[in-house]
Design a protein around this motif. Sequence first.
Motif, PDB file in Angstrom:
ATOM      1  N   VAL A  37      -0.999  -0.913  -4.280  1.00 40.89           N
ATOM      2  CA  VAL A  37      -0.084  -0.961  -5.414  1.00 40.89           C
ATOM      3  C   VAL A  37      -0.097  -2.372  -6.003  1.00 40.89           C
ATOM      4  CG1 VAL A  37       2.344  -0.808  -6.120  1.00 40.89           C
ATOM      5  CG2 VAL A  37       1.414   0.822  -4.457  1.00 40.89           C
ATOM      6  N   ARG A  38      -0.094  -3.360  -5.109  1.00 41.34           N
ATOM      7  CA  ARG A  38      -0.092  -4.763  -5.541  1.00 41.34           C
ATOM      8  C   ARG A  38      -0.802  -5.602  -4.490  1.00 41.34           C
ATOM      9  NH1 ARG A  38       2.229  -7.886  -9.323  1.00 41.34           N
ATOM     10  NH2 ARG A  38       2.320 -10.099  -8.865  1.00 41.34           N
ATOM     11  N   ARG A  39      -1.704  -6.455  -4.954  1.00 37.36           N
ATOM     12  CA  ARG A  39      -2.378  -7.412  -4.087  1.00 37.36           C
ATOM     13  C   ARG A  39      -2.129  -8.820  -4.621  1.00 37.36           C
ATOM     14  NH1 ARG A  39      -8.089  -6.202  -2.026  1.00 37.36           N
ATOM     15  NH2 ARG A  39      -6.723  -5.169  -0.543  1.00 37.36           N
ATOM     16  N   LEU A  86       0.825  -1.196   0.000  1.00 35.52           N
ATOM     17  CA  LEU A  86       0.000   0.000   0.000  1.00 35.52           C
ATOM     18  C   LEU A  86       0.864   1.252   0.000  1.00 35.52           C
ATOM     19  CD1 LEU A  86      -2.372  -1.059   2.918  1.00 35.52           C
ATOM     20  CD2 LEU A  86      -2.890  -1.207   0.504  1.00 35.52           C
ATOM     21  N   VAL A  87       0.306   2.317  -0.563  1.00 39.41           N
ATOM     22  CA  VAL A  87       0.959   3.627  -0.484  1.00 39.41           C
ATOM     23  C   VAL A  87      -0.046   4.627   0.070  1.00 39.41           C
ATOM     24  CG1 VAL A  87       2.656   3.295  -2.325  1.00 39.41           C
ATOM     25  CG2 VAL A  87       0.384   4.160  -2.896  1.00 39.41           C
ATOM     26  N   PRO A  88       0.449   5.618   0.830  1.00 38.74           N
ATOM     27  CA  PRO A  88      -0.460   6.663   1.314  1.00 38.74           C
ATOM     28  C   PRO A  88      -0.843   7.587   0.162  1.00 38.74           C
ATOM     29  CG  PRO A  88       1.789   7.115   2.029  1.00 38.74           C
ATOM     30  CD  PRO A  88       1.817   5.798   1.303  1.00 38.74           C
ATOM     31  N   VAL A  89      -2.149   7.902   0.077  1.00 40.13           N
ATOM     32  CA  VAL A  89      -2.650   8.811  -0.958  1.00 40.13           C
ATOM     33  C   VAL A  89      -3.740   9.682  -0.339  1.00 40.13           C
ATOM     34  CG1 VAL A  89      -3.846   8.984  -3.183  1.00 40.13           C
ATOM     35  CG2 VAL A  89      -2.170   7.160  -2.821  1.00 40.13           C
ATOM     36  N   ASP A  90      -3.516  10.986  -0.339  1.00 44.66           N
ATOM     37  CA  ASP A  90      -4.520  11.951   0.137  1.00 44.66           C
ATOM     38  C   ASP A  90      -5.107  11.581   1.495  1.00 44.66           C
ATOM     39  OD1 ASP A  90      -4.179  13.422  -2.218  1.00 44.66           O
ATOM     40  OD2 ASP A  90      -5.761  12.311  -3.265  1.00 44.66           O
TER      41      ASP A  90
END
Length: 151
Positions: A142-144, A132-136
Amino acid sequence: MVQAAAVAPVPVPVSTEVYQRLQHFYARQMQSSDDLDVPAWAGSFTEDGVFATNAFPEPITGRAAIAAHCDRAFAAQAAAGIVRRHVMTMLTAEHAAGDGERIHTRSYVMVLETRRGQKPTIYCSTLCEDVLVPVDGGWQVVRREVRRDDL
């Protein structure tokens, strides 16, 4: 001279605050799948996000492709009168050294299925691993990687 073995980066658990935020993210994400809400579910992936599972021959790459797949799958599920509920447990979340702001998570997800007029059954039991990446102020996948236990 003996060369030292490379040492793998040691993962660092996320803070309690981040863990709670991740719990909320996953609750909303799993519920969006259960509600057959394609825009919300696909929107929880980055534009170039990847969904890989041992149930598919190839990973699905890109939010648009993930949404198109979900459109078809959710429509078939609704037409068959099937309700699914994702139950996530045993969530671990870690920062990987040298991986920027990315969070690596691992959880077990049980998918319950109820067909109209029937009792619920276990559709599948899975291991889910995400990057996961932090967004807003939230998160995006990103990938599962989902591994169904029965396959």
